[in-house]
Each structure stands twice: as structure tokens, then as C-alpha cells.
Write a protein that holds these residues in place. Structure first.
Motif, PDB file in Angstrom:
ATOM      1  N   VAL A 289       0.868  -1.180   0.000  1.00 40.03           N
ATOM      2  CA  VAL A 289       0.000   0.000   0.000  1.00 40.03           C
ATOM      3  C   VAL A 289       0.903   1.227   0.000  1.00 40.03           C
ATOM      4  N   PRO A 290       1.563   1.516  -1.144  1.00 45.94           N
ATOM      5  CA  PRO A 290       2.592   2.562  -1.138  1.00 45.94           C
ATOM      6  C   PRO A 290       2.046   3.967  -0.871  1.00 45.94           C
ATOM      7  N   ASP A 291       0.889   4.311  -1.387  1.00 48.96           N
ATOM      8  CA  ASP A 291       0.370   5.668  -1.205  1.00 48.96           C
ATOM      9  C   ASP A 291      -1.057   5.635  -0.687  1.00 48.96           C
ATOM     10  N   GLY A 292      -1.307   4.732   0.247  1.00 52.41           N
ATOM     11  CA  GLY A 292      -2.652   4.631   0.794  1.00 52.41           C
ATOM     12  C   GLY A 292      -3.598   3.818  -0.064  1.00 52.41           C
ATOM     13  N   ARG A 293      -3.110   3.386  -1.227  1.00 53.66           N
ATOM     14  CA  ARG A 293      -3.943   2.547  -2.091  1.00 53.66           C
ATOM     15  C   ARG A 293      -3.187   1.260  -2.390  1.00 53.66           C
ATOM     16  N   PRO A 294      -3.877   0.095  -2.278  1.00 51.81           N
ATOM     17  CA  PRO A 294      -3.173  -1.157  -2.539  1.00 51.81           C
ATOM     18  C   PRO A 294      -2.743  -1.290  -3.999  1.00 51.81           C
ATOM     19  N   VAL A 295      -1.518  -1.764  -4.181  1.00 49.86           N
ATOM     20  CA  VAL A 295      -0.984  -2.063  -5.512  1.00 49.86           C
ATOM     21  C   VAL A 295      -0.443  -3.480  -5.461  1.00 49.86           C
TER      22      VAL A 295
END
Ligand SMILES: [Zn+2]
Length: 163
Positions: free
Chosen positions: A57-63
Motif C-alpha cells: 500500500v505505497p500511497d494509501g492505495r493497494p498495488v
């Protein structure tokens, strides 16, 4: 990291088709994973040993990334350090290759990274899984600093896949 559900993980894949993301192996025991001690979740496909996956979750969103482990040729079993957590685990380190996201990936471009074969970097960092004797060099960094470094290495790799 915050616990993720199977639909959240499937929706987070950036470097495979929607159909592949729907079919690929996601662990069934997500509810019992040690999320508090994970910087990212990585897993292998028990039916296809050359496939591995990870979600962060690098920027608050799962990748999430789909990875391939090219089978090592003869004489290539040298020990290499994991480029994310800087461990030399007794279980080994593998070159994992990610198809790039979008058009670049469709054109056959990929990027590679050396990762702990079992993708348990977070647990090695915290001493929750024994990496074996001499697997980690002594460091004066705090756990927070090591976690930060691990995440920055992983985020840099994700950026290479997605840009
Ligand atoms: Zn590692």
C-alpha cells in the motif's frame, strides 16, 4: 499494514489482465495473516512454483504485482541478497520478474528484482521468522528505519513496474 480482503487484492493488480487477476491464486488464510507485522504481503502459487505475487500500500492505495521466477539455470544457485530487505535467507533469494504495467508490458517489457524466495521480508526484519545464521548483517538502525528502507526499496520497484 491494514488487512486486505481477497476482492481488494484482486482489484489491485496493475500488471496483468483483469481475467488473470480474477483467476490467480490468492491465499485463503488472509484472515490469519500477521498484518501488523507486514510491510507488504507476498505469496507464491502452490500450484505453479514459478509464480509469485505481492501487494503493498505505497500511497494509501493497494498495488499488487504478478511476478515470475525464471527457473535458475545450472550453476546459478549463488547466494544473493534480497534487494528489498537486505537479507540472505537460508531459503534463498530469487530473481523475480514483473511484466510492466500497461502498454510497455504488452510490448513485452519487464523489470526484475532479487527478493527473498518466500517473500517473507517483513518477518525477517522483525525476527519473526529465522533467516538462518549470518543472514543479516548487524546494523545500528532501528526497526522503524529498516522498515522505512524496505518500503522505499519496494516502492521504487513498484514505480519501475508502473511507469
Ligand atoms: Zn527480503
Amino acid at each position: 499494514m491494514t488487512p486486505l480482503t481477497e476482492p481488494e487484492i484482486r482489484a489491485a493488480f496493475v500488471n496483468c489482465t483483469k481475467g488473470e487477476a480474477k483467476r490467480l491464486h490468492v491465499p485463503r488464510d488472509l484472515g490469519t495473516r500477521p498484518w501488523d507485522d507486514l510491510d507488504f504481503l507476498g505469496w507464491r502459487d502452490p500450484q505453479a512454483l514459478d509464480r509469485a505475487y505481492l501487494v503493498a500500500v505505497p500511497d494509501g492505495r493497494p498495488v499488487a504485482l504478478a511476478l515470475r521466477r525464471p527457473s535458475p539455470g545450472p550453476g546459478r544457485q549463488r547466494r544473493t541478497m534480497c534487494s528489498v530487505c537486505l537479507t540472505n535467507p537460508v531459503g534463498g533469494v530469487s530473481l523475480m520478474v514483473a511484466r510492466k504495467a500497461g502498454k510497455a508490458g504488452q510490448q513485452g517489457n519487464s523489470v526484475g528484482i532479487y527478493l527473498c524466495d518466500d517473500l517473507a521480508c517483513s518477518l525477517y526484519l522483525r525476527g519473526r521468522k529465522d533467516a538462518g545464521p549470518g543472514a543479516r548483517l548487524p546494523e545500528s538502525l532501528t526497526l522503524e528505519e529498516k522498515v522505512e528502507r524496505t518500503l522505499s526499496h519496494l516502492t521504487a520497484f513498484i514505480t519501475r513496474v508502473t511507469t
